[in-house]
Design a protein around this motif. Structure first.
Motif, PDB file in Angstrom:
ATOM      1  N   TYR A 130       0.819  -1.215   0.000  1.00  0.00           N
ATOM      2  CA  TYR A 130       0.000   0.000   0.000  1.00  0.00           C
ATOM      3  C   TYR A 130       0.855   1.268   0.000  1.00  0.00           C
ATOM      4  CZ  TYR A 130      -4.022  -2.994   0.901  1.00  0.00           C
ATOM      5  OH  TYR A 130      -5.000  -3.960   0.800  1.00  0.00           O
ATOM      6  N   PHE A 185      -5.492  -4.565   4.432  1.00  0.00           N
ATOM      7  CA  PHE A 185      -5.851  -3.161   4.235  1.00  0.00           C
ATOM      8  C   PHE A 185      -6.005  -2.442   5.578  1.00  0.00           C
ATOM      9  CE2 PHE A 185      -9.685  -0.462   4.419  1.00  0.00           C
ATOM     10  CZ  PHE A 185      -9.238   0.652   3.716  1.00  0.00           C
ATOM     11  N   TRP A 244      -6.887   2.783  -1.481  1.00  0.00           N
ATOM     12  CA  TRP A 244      -6.501   1.467  -0.980  1.00  0.00           C
ATOM     13  C   TRP A 244      -7.634   0.458  -1.103  1.00  0.00           C
ATOM     14  CZ3 TRP A 244      -3.012   2.206   3.975  1.00  0.00           C
ATOM     15  CH2 TRP A 244      -1.844   2.875   3.591  1.00  0.00           C
ATOM     16  N   THR A 248      -7.443  -3.108  -3.201  1.00  0.00           N
ATOM     17  CA  THR A 248      -7.743  -4.377  -2.541  1.00  0.00           C
ATOM     18  C   THR A 248      -8.875  -5.119  -3.224  1.00  0.00           C
ATOM     19  OG1 THR A 248      -7.154  -3.307  -0.436  1.00  0.00           O
ATOM     20  CG2 THR A 248      -8.262  -5.437  -0.300  1.00  0.00           C
TER      21      THR A 248
END
Length: 299
Positions: A130, A185, A244, A248
């Motif tokens: 990330y 995440f 993010w 994901t």
């Protein structure tokens, strides 16, 4: 002499020849690494007989696979370079309270990325994924590179840090197929908040601007479109969450489409990312050579 008092020896112009060259180099290395690492990983998981064809009783017969050893060596070299560069910043000729403390996000990532290559620890991998492909990209696309001591070294170290910040997650996710999950995440977002808190404390104590958390950089950056400080901090936090989620969601949907179970036992994943034969027998939803999820790799 404090480098903050030293004369500026030069500056790399954004989107000049040097910057565009480095963007091209990073893009080429990422494309090559994704293809080469995936092919090699599939070959080694299949014992040299092609992707997804496991060798009975294990995946290598003479110690760690070649790819595993090479990635660990690469991680070790990058980690040693990070340690030396951090020490360089504390030397009298390079010391600058505004830059030498390892509080920039890239300063942290230059350690986390190599450690993720070496250990495949799930928490390190998710942060590398990330951070490297989003927050680190601001420094790749809108660099702020000033030279105070030795321009060739400072140029090289800047791009080693930010270039490998992109390259390593490409190797781990597209090369070794270590898939992100919602758990990863959430952990990465919490880790980012913790880093921001530490950097803010450092800024308050030193008057510096680590992470650009006290004000926007002098040159153009993505923060310019997010409003003035401190509003841009909130906008940035929301933007990070949205981006993010988008980073994901495709992997989660892919896992659902292929019928993979939500969790794999961490003990069933080998160091090279392959699953044990017993694990495959216990989990009918997986097949030979199935990639591990990031949050199920030992670590």
């Amino acid at each position: 002499m404090d480098s903050a008092d030293a004369p500026l020896l030069g500056h790399m112009a954004p989107y000049g020849a040097q910057h565009l060259t480095m963007l091209a180099v990073i893009a080429a290395l990422c494309a090559l690494a994704a293809v080469i690492v995936r092919r090699r990983a599939d070959c080694e998981r299949g014992g040299g007989r092609g992707p997804g064809r496991p060798v009975e009783g294990g995946n290598d017969r003479g110690g760690a696979p070649v790819l595993e050893r090479r990635l660990r060596v690469l991680g070790g070299v990058l980690l040693a370079n990070s340690l030396l560069w951090t020490l360089w910043g504390f030397m009298p000729w390079a010391w600058d309270i505004d830059e030498s403390l390892p509080l920039h996000l890239s300063d942290v990532l230059r350690f986390i990325g190599p450690l993720a290559l070496i250990t495949r620890a799930r928490r390190l991998v998710v942060i590398t994924y990330y951070w490297g492909l989003t927050l680190n990209m601001q420094s790749v696309l809108t660099p702020d590179v000033n030279y105070f001591v030795w321009p060739p070294l400072e140029f090289a170290e800047y791009w080693i840090a930010h270039g490998t910040g992109v390259l390593i997650p490409v190797i781990l996710v597209w090369g070794l197929r270590m898939r992100p999950t919602w758990r990863g995440f959430r952990f990465a977002y919490a880790a980012t908040a913790l880093w921001a808190l530490i950097a803010m404390i450092g800024n308050a104590l030193t008057g510096a601007n680590y992470g650009y958390l006290s004000h926007a950089p002098a040159g153009p950056s993505l923060l310019d479109v997010m409003g003035p400080w401190p509003r841009y901090l909130l906008v940035e936090a929301l933007a990070i969450a949205v981006v993010w989620v988008l980073l994901t969601l495709p992997w989660v949907l892919l896992d659902r489409r292929t019928g993979r179970s939500d969790e794999l036992r961490a003990s069933e994943i080998r160091a090279d990312g392959s699953r044990s034969d017993d694990a495959r027998a216990d989990d009918p939803s997986s097949g030979p050579g199935d990639p591990p999820r990031i949050d199920t790799v030992p670590g």
